[in-house]
Design an enzyme around this catalytic site. Structure first.
Site, PDB file in Angstrom:
ATOM      1  N   ASN A  61       0.768  -1.193  -0.051  1.00 28.35           N
ATOM      2  CA  ASN A  61      -0.092   0.047   0.096  1.00 28.35           C
ATOM      3  C   ASN A  61       0.775   1.356  -0.159  1.00 28.35           C
ATOM      4  OD1 ASN A  61       0.689  -0.589   2.620  1.00 28.35           O
ATOM      5  ND2 ASN A  61      -1.080   0.530   3.230  1.00 28.35           N
ATOM      6  N   GLU A  63       0.368   5.332   0.327  1.00 27.63           N
ATOM      7  CA  GLU A  63      -0.439   6.499   1.171  1.00 27.63           C
ATOM      8  C   GLU A  63      -0.083   7.677   0.341  1.00 27.63           C
ATOM      9  OE1 GLU A  63      -1.998   4.368   5.114  1.00 27.63           O
ATOM     10  OE2 GLU A  63      -0.496   6.256   5.248  1.00 27.63           O
ATOM     11  N   CYS A  72      -3.903   0.539  -2.747  1.00 32.40           N
ATOM     12  CA  CYS A  72      -3.840  -0.390  -1.887  1.00 32.40           C
ATOM     13  C   CYS A  72      -2.985  -1.629  -2.331  1.00 32.40           C
ATOM     14  CB  CYS A  72      -5.449  -1.283  -1.539  1.00 32.40           C
ATOM     15  SG  CYS A  72      -6.446  -0.168  -0.871  1.00 32.40           S
ATOM     16  N   GLU A  74      -3.134  -4.699  -2.726  1.00 26.12           N
ATOM     17  CA  GLU A  74      -3.968  -5.929  -3.610  1.00 26.12           C
ATOM     18  C   GLU A  74      -3.859  -5.244  -5.048  1.00 26.12           C
ATOM     19  OE1 GLU A  74      -6.041  -5.860   0.342  1.00 26.12           O
ATOM     20  OE2 GLU A  74      -5.106  -4.546  -0.782  1.00 26.12           O
ATOM     21  N   CYS A 111     -10.315  -4.191   0.711  1.00 33.58           N
ATOM     22  CA  CYS A 111     -11.528  -3.217   0.644  1.00 33.58           C
ATOM     23  C   CYS A 111     -12.496  -3.402  -0.774  1.00 33.58           C
ATOM     24  CB  CYS A 111     -10.930  -1.951   0.660  1.00 33.58           C
ATOM     25  SG  CYS A 111     -10.131  -1.489  -1.106  1.00 33.58           S
ATOM     26  N   CYS A 114     -10.775  -3.001  -4.025  1.00 35.50           N
ATOM     27  CA  CYS A 114      -9.807  -4.035  -4.475  1.00 35.50           C
ATOM     28  C   CYS A 114     -10.696  -4.960  -4.732  1.00 35.50           C
ATOM     29  CB  CYS A 114      -8.905  -4.318  -3.238  1.00 35.50           C
ATOM     30  SG  CYS A 114      -7.568  -3.181  -2.985  1.00 35.50           S
TER      31      CYS A 114
END
Length: 156
Positions: A61, A63, A72, A74, A111, A114
């Site tokens: 991930n 940010e 993310c 994934e 999430c 994803c």
């Protein structure tokens, strides 16, 4: 009016109950957490994708102060796999997460964004993609990523 039920089966197990290939993929996901850029949440997530040609692609991930601009782990891994190995099919996606206390005891779940990308990845490849969600106390093995989002967006 008709009420319907949606359910699916998954395996809850310890890491040592998984086969060697799955354990190795989870280790790659755990290693990928070290590439996370998480100055805001301090929550590091790593993902590792096993492709049908044996290649393993990882992501973490990332940010950003403009929160929607991050990504993310994934999606990072799946998009990289799609961009660099467009003919390969994702077989298994492993996910691990850690915070200041170490790796999470229970697995984290992807999430919604994803999950939608996973649906598109599965539909694009025409094959199911397994998920391995890692936690120090338990791991979840899910046979098909499609199970996580039964009402996914689809072609119009």
């Amino acid at each position: 009016m008709k009420t319907q039920t949606y359910s699916f089966s998954y395996t809850a197990c310890s890491l040592d109950q998984l086969d060697e290939q799955d354990r190795a993929l989870i280790e790659k996901a755990k290693e990928a957490t070290s590439g996370s850029y998480t100055p805001y949440s301090r929550f590091q997530v790593g993902a590792a994708v096993l492709l049908d040609d044996g290649t393993i692609v990882t992501g973490s991930n990332q940010e950003n102060a403009a929160y929607p601009s991050g990504i993310c782990a994934e999606r990072c891994a799946l998009f990289y796999a799609g961009a660099h190995y467009p003919e390969a099919h994702p077989v298994t996606l492993a996910i691990a997460a850690r915070n200041a206390d170490g790796f999470t005891e229970q697995p984290i779940s992807p999430c919604g964004a994803c999950r939608q990308v996973m649906v598109e990845t599965v539909r694009r490849s025409g094959r199911p993609m397994r998920l391995l969600l890692y936690g120090t106390q338990t791991c979840y093995a899910i046979d098909n990523a499609l199970y996580l989002i039964p009402f996914a967006f689809d072609e119009f």
